[in-house]
Each structure stands twice: as C-alpha cells, then as structure tokens.
Scaffold this motif. Structure first.
Motif, PDB file in Angstrom:
ATOM      1  N   THR A 129     -13.054 -25.001  30.954  1.00  0.00           N
ATOM      2  CA  THR A 129     -13.641 -26.345  30.957  1.00  0.00           C
ATOM      3  C   THR A 129     -12.935 -27.325  31.883  1.00  0.00           C
ATOM      4  N   GLY A 130     -11.681 -27.037  32.234  1.00  0.00           N
ATOM      5  CA  GLY A 130     -10.909 -27.975  33.045  1.00  0.00           C
ATOM      6  C   GLY A 130     -10.347 -29.134  32.234  1.00  0.00           C
ATOM      7  N   GLU A 131     -10.511 -29.084  30.917  1.00  0.00           N
ATOM      8  CA  GLU A 131     -10.027 -30.146  30.027  1.00  0.00           C
ATOM      9  C   GLU A 131      -8.684 -29.753  29.418  1.00  0.00           C
ATOM     10  N   PRO A 132      -7.841 -30.725  29.113  1.00  0.00           N
ATOM     11  CA  PRO A 132      -6.549 -30.415  28.494  1.00  0.00           C
ATOM     12  C   PRO A 132      -6.728 -29.942  27.054  1.00  0.00           C
ATOM     13  N   GLU A 133      -5.872 -28.998  26.656  1.00  0.00           N
ATOM     14  CA  GLU A 133      -5.883 -28.475  25.289  1.00  0.00           C
ATOM     15  C   GLU A 133      -4.475 -28.539  24.722  1.00  0.00           C
ATOM     16  N   LEU A 134      -4.354 -29.005  23.488  1.00  0.00           N
ATOM     17  CA  LEU A 134      -3.069 -29.064  22.805  1.00  0.00           C
ATOM     18  C   LEU A 134      -2.821 -27.709  22.155  1.00  0.00           C
ATOM     19  N   HIS A 135      -1.738 -27.020  22.558  1.00  0.00           N
ATOM     20  CA  HIS A 135      -1.413 -25.708  22.018  1.00  0.00           C
ATOM     21  C   HIS A 135      -0.270 -25.757  21.009  1.00  0.00           C
ATOM     22  N   PHE A 136       0.618 -26.718  21.143  1.00  0.00           N
ATOM     23  CA  PHE A 136       1.788 -26.780  20.272  1.00  0.00           C
ATOM     24  C   PHE A 136       2.332 -28.197  20.271  1.00  0.00           C
ATOM     25  N   PHE A 137       2.848 -28.630  19.119  1.00  0.00           N
ATOM     26  CA  PHE A 137       3.593 -29.888  19.093  1.00  0.00           C
ATOM     27  C   PHE A 137       4.683 -29.823  18.041  1.00  0.00           C
ATOM     28  N   SER A 138       5.762 -30.490  18.325  1.00  0.00           N
ATOM     29  CA  SER A 138       6.882 -30.623  17.411  1.00  0.00           C
ATOM     30  C   SER A 138       7.386 -32.054  17.566  1.00  0.00           C
ATOM     31  N   LEU A 139       7.097 -32.869  16.569  1.00  0.00           N
ATOM     32  CA  LEU A 139       7.466 -34.277  16.608  1.00  0.00           C
ATOM     33  C   LEU A 139       8.315 -34.623  15.392  1.00  0.00           C
ATOM     34  N   SER A 140       9.132 -35.624  15.539  1.00  0.00           N
ATOM     35  CA  SER A 140       9.934 -36.113  14.427  1.00  0.00           C
ATOM     36  C   SER A 140       8.996 -36.608  13.324  1.00  0.00           C
ATOM     37  N   PRO A 141       9.267 -36.266  12.066  1.00  0.00           N
ATOM     38  CA  PRO A 141       8.360 -36.699  10.989  1.00  0.00           C
ATOM     39  C   PRO A 141       8.248 -38.213  10.849  1.00  0.00           C
ATOM     40  N   ASP A 142       9.274 -38.953  11.271  1.00  0.00           N
ATOM     41  CA  ASP A 142       9.241 -40.412  11.151  1.00  0.00           C
ATOM     42  C   ASP A 142       8.971 -41.101  12.492  1.00  0.00           C
ATOM     43  N   ILE A 143       8.315 -40.411  13.416  1.00  0.00           N
ATOM     44  CA  ILE A 143       8.108 -40.957  14.759  1.00  0.00           C
ATOM     45  C   ILE A 143       7.313 -42.260  14.733  1.00  0.00           C
ATOM     46  N   SER A 144       6.482 -42.453  13.744  1.00  0.00           N
ATOM     47  CA  SER A 144       5.693 -43.688  13.658  1.00  0.00           C
ATOM     48  C   SER A 144       6.569 -44.914  13.424  1.00  0.00           C
ATOM     49  N   GLU A 145       7.782 -44.712  12.937  1.00  0.00           N
ATOM     50  CA  GLU A 145       8.692 -45.819  12.670  1.00  0.00           C
ATOM     51  C   GLU A 145       9.599 -46.132  13.859  1.00  0.00           C
ATOM     52  N   HIS A 146       9.597 -45.301  14.892  1.00  0.00           N
ATOM     53  CA  HIS A 146      10.477 -45.514  16.041  1.00  0.00           C
ATOM     54  C   HIS A 146      10.008 -46.722  16.845  1.00  0.00           C
ATOM     55  N   LYS A 147      10.964 -47.493  17.325  1.00  0.00           N
ATOM     56  CA  LYS A 147      10.646 -48.712  18.075  1.00  0.00           C
ATOM     57  C   LYS A 147      10.189 -48.418  19.500  1.00  0.00           C
ATOM     58  N   CYS A 148      10.595 -47.255  20.041  1.00  0.00           N
ATOM     59  CA  CYS A 148      10.219 -46.894  21.408  1.00  0.00           C
ATOM     60  C   CYS A 148      10.135 -45.375  21.510  1.00  0.00           C
ATOM     61  N   ARG A 182       8.353 -32.217  21.346  1.00  0.00           N
ATOM     62  CA  ARG A 182       7.715 -31.405  22.383  1.00  0.00           C
ATOM     63  C   ARG A 182       6.205 -31.336  22.170  1.00  0.00           C
ATOM     64  N   LEU A 183       5.490 -31.338  23.292  1.00  0.00           N
ATOM     65  CA  LEU A 183       4.041 -31.116  23.292  1.00  0.00           C
ATOM     66  C   LEU A 183       3.732 -30.070  24.360  1.00  0.00           C
ATOM     67  N   LEU A 184       2.948 -29.062  24.019  1.00  0.00           N
ATOM     68  CA  LEU A 184       2.477 -28.101  25.012  1.00  0.00           C
ATOM     69  C   LEU A 184       0.995 -28.364  25.215  1.00  0.00           C
ATOM     70  N   ILE A 185       0.672 -28.919  26.361  1.00  0.00           N
ATOM     71  CA  ILE A 185      -0.709 -29.245  26.718  1.00  0.00           C
ATOM     72  C   ILE A 185      -1.022 -28.488  28.004  1.00  0.00           C
ATOM     73  N   GLN A 186      -2.066 -27.667  27.950  1.00  0.00           N
ATOM     74  CA  GLN A 186      -2.467 -26.904  29.129  1.00  0.00           C
ATOM     75  C   GLN A 186      -3.939 -27.137  29.405  1.00  0.00           C
ATOM     76  N   THR A 187      -4.297 -27.066  30.681  1.00  0.00           N
ATOM     77  CA  THR A 187      -5.687 -27.241  31.084  1.00  0.00           C
ATOM     78  C   THR A 187      -6.443 -25.948  30.858  1.00  0.00           C
ATOM     79  N   SER A 188      -7.585 -26.048  30.203  1.00  0.00           N
ATOM     80  CA  SER A 188      -8.421 -24.876  29.950  1.00  0.00           C
ATOM     81  C   SER A 188      -9.033 -24.391  31.258  1.00  0.00           C
ATOM     82  N   PRO A 189      -8.911 -23.106  31.576  1.00  0.00           N
ATOM     83  CA  PRO A 189      -9.519 -22.602  32.807  1.00  0.00           C
ATOM     84  C   PRO A 189     -11.057 -22.629  32.758  1.00  0.00           C
TER      85      PRO A 189
END
Length: 186
Positions: free
Chosen positions: A91-110, A82-89
C-alpha cells in the motif's frame, strides 16, 4: 556528506551534530523550575534551575538509533522508548509493527521523537499518533530529525500544529534514506 569520506569520521561528526540538535530540542521543549543547589562549600547554596517534570524520548527504529548517542550525551538518564514503523510494500502506507513505551509517558513534560530522516512524513505522523493515543499531549512532543523533506514537514505540521520540530537540513521530497545506512554500516 562526502560519500568517499571515512565512516568513522562520519559517525564522529554526526554524533557531534546530534548533540547540537538535542540541545536545540531541549530549548524548544523542556521546562525548568527554580531550585536550590547545595554546593560542596559548607552552608553555601546556589539558586539554579531543575527539570520541571520527566523528559523521555521515543526512537523510530531502526534509523533513530543513530540519534541515541547524542541524546545520552545531553540527557544521560533519559528514558527511551521504541517504535518500529515500516512502509507496507503493498500500500505504501506506514504500519506499526512494534512499540515499547514507558507506562507513564502521558505524564512526561516533554517527549522527543527521534528519526534521522523524514521524507513524506508518514512514519512521523504515525509516531505522533501513537503518542497521542497513549495520552501524550501534542504540545509536549518535539520531533528531532537530521533531514526532512519539505512535503513531509508541511504534512506533519499541518496535521499536528502544536508539536515542535527541530531539523538540521530541509531537503527535496525524494531524498533517499542514507544516514542510517552510513551510520550503522548496513
């Protein structure tokens, strides 16, 4: 797309459409290797295909959640981050608020990135950047979306030319985000 249509009908048909999108994404990003499948018939094997490596998905919250039902129908055991990305009111730019990724995601083929609508491409660019920062190779990322603005598609593909994008509808750049509101009911 009929705003007067029943919400349950919308969800039913949207889920069916997402299954088609995910299947198309599988064609674009998955790799297979030959394997022998033992059949229920004694001493009979079948020459088949198996996934060549791990497949995972990353949902851009909150809207990407409406793509998960279709994903799980196609790949039931797909690991999902999961990634929670919201636009800053301000600046209008996206901001990363939260992420939860598999620790071995770099090894995934897709790795599928799921977001139902992309307008300017800001959230999509940030999502891909986060994956690259976690070691995922660009050519292993498949961005899956129902609707995308022309400008957002050009930005995403211009900055990251090696990723694949599977999109159902290409729309104008100022299309409002309505899919998740209709699907989630809020």
């Amino acid at each position: 797309m009929d705003p007067e249509g029943d919400r349950e009908d919308f969800i039913f048909y949207f889920d069916r459409l997402v299954v088609l999108l995910v299947e198309k994404a599988c064609e674009a990003g998955l790799h297979f290797s030959a394997c022998k499948v033992q059949t229920p018939v004694p001493n009979e094997t079948y020459n088949g295909l198996c996934f060549d490596g791990e497949v995972s998905a990353v949902v851009i919250l909150r809207g990407g959640s409406c793509l998960e039902t279709g994903l799980k129908r196609v790949i039931p055991d797909c690991r999902t981050g999961r990634l929670l990305i919201q636009t800053s009111p301000r600046t209008g730019e996206p901001e990363l608020h939260f992420f939860s990724l598999s620790p071995d995601i770099s090894e995934h083929k897709c790795v599928f990135v799921l977001d139902p609508q992309m307008s300017s491409g800001g959230s999509a660019l940030m999502a891909v950047r986060v994956l690259l920062d976690h070691g995922v190779r660009e050519d292993r990322i498949v961005f899956v979306t129902y609707m995308a603005g022309k400008m957002g598609l050009k930005r995403l593909m211009g900055v990251f030319p090696e990723i694949k994008v599977v999109v159902c509808r290409v729309v104008g750049d100022l299309e409002t985000r309505w899919v998740e509101q209709r699907y989630l009911g809020c």
